[in-house]
Design an enzyme around this catalytic site. Structure first.
Site, short mmCIF file in Angstrom:
data_model
loop_
_atom_site.label_atom_id
_atom_site.label_comp_id
_atom_site.label_asym_id
_atom_site.label_seq_id
_atom_site.Cartn_x
_atom_site.Cartn_y
_atom_site.Cartn_z
N HIS A 1 -7.33 -6.00 3.98
CA HIS A 1 -6.43 -4.86 4.14
C HIS A 1 -6.05 -4.36 2.75
O HIS A 1 -5.74 -5.15 1.85
CB HIS A 1 -5.18 -5.27 4.91
CG HIS A 1 -4.28 -4.12 5.22
ND1 HIS A 1 -4.73 -2.96 5.81
CD2 HIS A 1 -2.95 -3.92 4.99
CE1 HIS A 1 -3.73 -2.12 5.95
NE2 HIS A 1 -2.64 -2.67 5.46
N HIS B 1 0.42 1.81 2.35
CA HIS B 1 -0.89 1.51 2.94
C HIS B 1 -1.04 2.21 4.28
O HIS B 1 -0.08 2.70 4.87
CB HIS B 1 -1.09 0.00 3.08
CG HIS B 1 -0.01 -0.71 3.81
ND1 HIS B 1 -0.23 -1.44 4.96
CD2 HIS B 1 1.33 -0.81 3.58
CE1 HIS B 1 0.91 -1.97 5.39
NE2 HIS B 1 1.87 -1.61 4.57
N CYS C 1 -8.07 1.76 5.87
CA CYS C 1 -7.11 1.49 4.80
C CYS C 1 -7.77 1.53 3.42
O CYS C 1 -7.14 1.95 2.44
CB CYS C 1 -6.44 0.14 5.03
SG CYS C 1 -7.58 -1.28 5.13
#
Length: 270
Positions: free
Chosen positions: A42, A54, A166
């Protein structure tokens, strides 16, 4: 060996690991943390004061396919290691889109890594796992922070594991580059690595030149490396640098402009 091709100690260390201590982080850094036994990472942009911006899906929808596959990958939504709502962020487990979280919730118990920009082709290929570096240079931190904070207020579109995830968000914040192509892959090194790996042998005519296991492995690895390299945001030509304000306010004209530029490049043989 020439000076330009000689690998430095930082290069060698970067190949082994991109780990970084929290006290060495700087505002504008692109950071990431591995999830689900290193199945995927991530990504986000560190903005200082222990906070990260994010792009995420809500819990149980990480892949974003709307199918049963979404259940097999843990969500990238932030959560506090203690299991209780974070006193700083609150409960963000069901939050989606571009959000701001504290570093502890972003890491979700994982380790901290720094995504590298402006690496040499040799280092890029040596980092066989995608989603850790790019040949493309980063813009100055103030530009990176401006994009991240602007998108925090305005969003980054609909999450998609292959086209708009992401890592795509973080790379855009760092470079301002967008990919305009009919191929269903965005800027993400993780997505391009996955597709390169799955098609390395099947799509290569070189597989007919060897029947041994070692030969097939060598051919497959070579195709994989080339596929990753030509798909990197710093190498591919179907990219444009787009101001973040235009990205949000004028999405339609950008597509037309990108098509015009691509067609012109083809006519010139670029």
């Amino acid at each position: 060996m020439s000076e330009s091709s000689r690998w430095t100690m930082p290069d060698m260390a970067g190949i082994l690991s991109n780990k970084i201590p929290q006290d060495e982080l700087k505002p504008g850094d692109h950071i990431y943390s591995w999830r689900n036994a290193y199945l995927y990472a991530h990504h986000g942009i560190y903005i200082g004061d222990g906070m990260v911006i994010h792009f995420t899906r809500a819990a149980g929808q990480e892949i974003g396919t709307g199918t049963v596959l979404d259940r097999f990958i843990f969500s990238s939504s932030p959560s506090h290691p203690s299991g209780s709502p974070c006193p700083r962020c609150g409960d963000q487990s069901r939050t989606e889109g571009v959000i701001s979280s504290c570093l502890e919730c972003f890491l979700c118990g994982g380790e901290l890594y720094l995504f590298k920009y402006g690496v040499s082709p040799g280092v890029f290929i040596a980092k066989t796992r995608g989603g850790t570096c790019t040949i493309a240079p980063s813009d100055p931190p103030e530009h990176v922070l401006h994009r991240a904070k602007f998108l925090l207020q305005n969003g980054f579109g609909v999450y998609n594991i292959f086209k708009n995830n992401c890592e795509d968000f973080a790379i855009y914040c760092k470079t301002g580059l967008l990919v305009f192509t009919n191929v269903s892959v965005g800027r993400s090194g993780q997505a391009t690595s996955f597709l390169a790996a799955t098609t390395a042998i099947v799509s290569s005519p070189l597989r007919f030149l060897t029947t041994g296991v070692s030969g097939l492995a060598a051919v497959g690895f070579g195709v994989y490396c080339v596929s990753r390299y030509v798909s990197d945001i710093g190498v591919r030509r179907d990219v444009m640098k787009i101001p973040v304000e235009r990205l949000i306010l004028c999405p339609g004209p950008l597509e037309s402009e990108a098509t015009t530029i691509t067609d012109t490049s083809k006519e010139k043989g670029l």
